[in-house]
Write a protein that holds these residues in place. Structure first.
Motif, mmCIF file in Angstrom:
data_model
loop_
_atom_site.group_PDB
_atom_site.id
_atom_site.type_symbol
_atom_site.label_atom_id
_atom_site.label_comp_id
_atom_site.label_asym_id
_atom_site.label_seq_id
_atom_site.Cartn_x
_atom_site.Cartn_y
_atom_site.Cartn_z
ATOM 1 N N ALA A 1 0.740 -1.168 -0.020
ATOM 2 C CA ALA A 1 0.183 -0.052 -0.112
ATOM 3 C C ALA A 1 0.915 1.269 -0.029
ATOM 4 O O ALA A 1 0.388 2.436 0.033
ATOM 5 C CB ALA A 1 -0.917 -0.105 1.488
ATOM 6 N N GLY A 2 2.242 1.051 -0.264
ATOM 7 C CA GLY A 2 2.966 2.284 -0.167
ATOM 8 C C GLY A 2 3.311 2.740 -1.522
ATOM 9 O O GLY A 2 2.716 2.510 -2.507
ATOM 10 N N ALA A 3 4.134 3.826 -1.520
ATOM 11 C CA ALA A 3 4.388 4.547 -2.916
ATOM 12 C C ALA A 3 5.163 3.522 -3.780
ATOM 13 O O ALA A 3 6.105 2.859 -3.296
ATOM 14 C CB ALA A 3 5.284 5.718 -2.562
ATOM 15 N N ILE A 4 4.997 3.492 -4.940
ATOM 16 C CA ILE A 4 5.763 2.957 -6.067
ATOM 17 C C ILE A 4 7.297 3.773 -6.193
ATOM 18 O O ILE A 4 7.475 4.632 -7.053
ATOM 19 C CB ILE A 4 5.267 2.705 -7.348
ATOM 20 N N ASP A 5 8.266 3.709 -5.076
ATOM 21 C CA ASP A 5 9.325 4.431 -5.171
ATOM 22 C C ASP A 5 10.638 3.693 -5.321
ATOM 23 O O ASP A 5 11.659 4.509 -5.141
ATOM 24 C CB ASP A 5 9.453 5.058 -3.707
ATOM 25 N N GLY A 6 10.758 2.547 -5.355
ATOM 26 C CA GLY A 6 11.795 1.636 -5.917
ATOM 27 C C GLY A 6 12.702 1.466 -4.517
ATOM 28 O O GLY A 6 13.921 1.201 -4.525
ATOM 29 N N ILE A 7 12.195 1.623 -3.206
ATOM 30 C CA ILE A 7 13.055 1.359 -2.110
ATOM 31 C C ILE A 7 12.243 0.310 -1.113
ATOM 32 O O ILE A 7 10.987 0.524 -0.781
ATOM 33 C CB ILE A 7 12.919 2.832 -1.136
ATOM 34 N N PHE A 8 13.017 -0.504 -1.011
ATOM 35 C CA PHE A 8 12.661 -1.828 -0.313
ATOM 36 C C PHE A 8 12.594 -1.306 1.237
ATOM 37 O O PHE A 8 13.398 -1.822 1.893
ATOM 38 C CB PHE A 8 13.262 -2.952 -0.636
ATOM 39 N N GLY A 9 11.204 -0.880 1.738
ATOM 40 C CA GLY A 9 11.249 -0.461 3.077
ATOM 41 C C GLY A 9 10.309 -1.390 3.876
ATOM 42 O O GLY A 9 10.093 -2.634 3.445
ATOM 43 N N PRO A 10 9.893 -1.054 4.963
ATOM 44 C CA PRO A 10 9.096 -1.968 6.040
ATOM 45 C C PRO A 10 7.473 -2.089 5.011
ATOM 46 O O PRO A 10 7.230 -3.334 5.426
ATOM 47 C CB PRO A 10 8.811 -0.996 6.965
ATOM 48 N N LEU A 11 7.072 -1.578 4.539
ATOM 49 C CA LEU A 11 5.838 -1.612 3.760
ATOM 50 C C LEU A 11 6.107 -2.646 2.658
ATOM 51 O O LEU A 11 5.288 -3.535 2.466
ATOM 52 C CB LEU A 11 5.141 -0.498 3.119
ATOM 53 N N THR A 12 7.146 -2.625 1.738
ATOM 54 C CA THR A 12 7.396 -3.606 0.736
ATOM 55 C C THR A 12 7.721 -4.886 1.570
ATOM 56 O O THR A 12 7.068 -6.226 1.084
ATOM 57 C CB THR A 12 8.696 -3.185 -0.077
ATOM 58 N N ASP A 13 8.603 -5.031 2.684
ATOM 59 C CA ASP A 13 8.779 -6.136 3.579
ATOM 60 C C ASP A 13 7.532 -6.756 3.982
ATOM 61 O O ASP A 13 7.365 -8.253 3.789
ATOM 62 C CB ASP A 13 9.782 -5.674 4.625
ATOM 63 N N ALA A 14 6.549 -6.045 4.459
ATOM 64 C CA ALA A 14 5.336 -6.547 4.960
ATOM 65 C C ALA A 14 4.607 -7.156 3.512
ATOM 66 O O ALA A 14 3.933 -8.436 3.916
ATOM 67 C CB ALA A 14 4.605 -5.513 5.514
ATOM 68 N N ALA A 15 4.376 -6.623 2.783
ATOM 69 C CA ALA A 15 3.789 -7.056 1.489
ATOM 70 C C ALA A 15 4.385 -8.526 1.038
ATOM 71 O O ALA A 15 3.850 -9.314 0.503
ATOM 72 C CB ALA A 15 3.829 -6.061 0.340
ATOM 73 N N VAL A 16 5.648 -8.380 0.930
ATOM 74 C CA VAL A 16 6.491 -9.706 0.520
ATOM 75 C C VAL A 16 6.303 -10.866 1.465
ATOM 76 O O VAL A 16 6.056 -11.855 0.931
ATOM 77 C CB VAL A 16 7.987 -9.323 0.435
ATOM 78 N N ARG A 17 6.211 -10.640 2.871
ATOM 79 C CA ARG A 17 6.005 -11.557 3.740
ATOM 80 C C ARG A 17 4.687 -12.094 3.557
ATOM 81 O O ARG A 17 4.235 -13.269 3.881
ATOM 82 C CB ARG A 17 6.310 -11.000 5.063
ATOM 83 N N ALA A 18 3.692 -11.159 3.297
ATOM 84 C CA ALA A 18 2.268 -11.561 3.230
ATOM 85 C C ALA A 18 2.266 -12.601 2.112
ATOM 86 O O ALA A 18 1.573 -13.585 2.040
ATOM 87 C CB ALA A 18 1.301 -10.307 3.003
ATOM 88 N N LEU A 19 2.836 -12.235 0.765
ATOM 89 C CA LEU A 19 2.805 -13.254 -0.335
ATOM 90 C C LEU A 19 3.430 -14.413 -0.145
ATOM 91 O O LEU A 19 2.989 -15.568 -0.366
ATOM 92 C CB LEU A 19 3.566 -12.394 -1.473
ATOM 93 N N GLN A 20 4.550 -14.446 0.719
ATOM 94 C CA GLN A 20 5.272 -15.548 1.102
ATOM 95 C C GLN A 20 4.455 -16.553 1.737
ATOM 96 O O GLN A 20 4.512 -17.844 1.621
ATOM 97 C CB GLN A 20 6.598 -15.383 1.563
ATOM 98 N N SER A 21 3.705 -16.111 2.791
ATOM 99 C CA SER A 21 2.872 -16.812 3.583
ATOM 100 C C SER A 21 1.753 -17.129 2.911
ATOM 101 O O SER A 21 1.243 -18.524 3.151
ATOM 102 C CB SER A 21 2.294 -15.830 4.877
ATOM 103 N N TRP A 22 1.219 -16.453 2.158
ATOM 104 C CA TRP A 22 -0.124 -16.787 1.438
ATOM 105 C C TRP A 22 0.310 -18.081 0.470
ATOM 106 O O TRP A 22 -0.064 -19.122 0.247
ATOM 107 C CB TRP A 22 -0.666 -15.843 0.348
ATOM 108 N N ALA A 23 1.715 -17.945 -0.237
ATOM 109 C CA ALA A 23 2.068 -18.976 -1.249
ATOM 110 C C ALA A 23 2.610 -20.170 -0.622
ATOM 111 O O ALA A 23 2.972 -21.248 -1.333
ATOM 112 C CB ALA A 23 3.347 -18.393 -1.963
ATOM 113 N N GLY A 24 2.979 -20.148 0.626
ATOM 114 C CA GLY A 24 3.537 -21.353 1.404
ATOM 115 C C GLY A 24 5.115 -21.572 1.301
ATOM 116 O O GLY A 24 5.475 -22.841 1.415
#
Length: 167
Positions: free
Chosen positions: A107-130
């Motif tokens: 839900a963050g800006a498309i800014d090319g910086i892998f910060g906490p919001l990107t990390d949270a979304a990656v972790r959500a994807l990883q959890s969903w995908a197993g």
């Protein structure tokens, strides 16, 4: 030329084989890219060999490597602190800009910086995908199938456009 590999082989050449077959949907697009040549990979190799008029033995030697598409290398590894256009493409894909997603979106800006919001979304994807939930985007995460149950068969790597012009 990569080494000759077969059932039971392990290592980077097996990962290269797994990537190229997954990218062309000739092997389970869920991966994971383990570097272990197992029975499922052997079946995919035999199917590829048969479809391409090669000796069907499940052994990936010079003839099979030559028949495989060329792009076998890993996509970039992204984690907290990574920056650049690849991270922006990742953020866009995780936001659901190009494909419906079934996990908590970025839900963050498309800014090319892998910060906490990107990390949270990656972790959500990883959890969903197993897959391993570690916030690191490497082979296992790149090969998550974003559209299961659909005809689209799009991996995260494909949704980010990292293979455009390469496949």
């Amino acid at each position: 030329m990569p080494s000759t590999i077969s059932l039971g082989s392990t290592g980077d050449d097996v990962k290269r084989l797994q990537r190229v077959l997954a990218r062309h949907l000739l092997w389970d697009p869920f991966g994971p890219i383990t570097g272990t040549f197992d029975a499922g990979l052997e079946i995919a190799v035999k199917n590829f060999q048969q479809a391409n008029g090669l000796t069907v033995d499940g052994i990936v030697g010079p003839a099979t490597w030559a028949a495989l598409p060329p792009y076998r290398e890993a996509s970039p590894k992204f984690e907290q602190g990574s920056k650049g256009p690849g991270v922006a493409w990742l953020q866009k894909a995780l936001a659901g800009g190009d494909v419906a997603i079934h996990f908590t979106a970025y839900a963050g800006a498309i800014d090319g910086i892998f910060g906490p919001l990107t990390d949270a979304a990656v972790r959500a994807l990883q959890s969903w995908a197993g897959v391993s939930v570690d916030g690191v985007v490497s082979d296992d995460t790149w090969f998550v199938w974003m559209t299961p149950g659909s005809a689209q068969q799009l991996t995260l790597e494909g949704a980010c456009g990292l293979t455009n012009g390469l496949l």
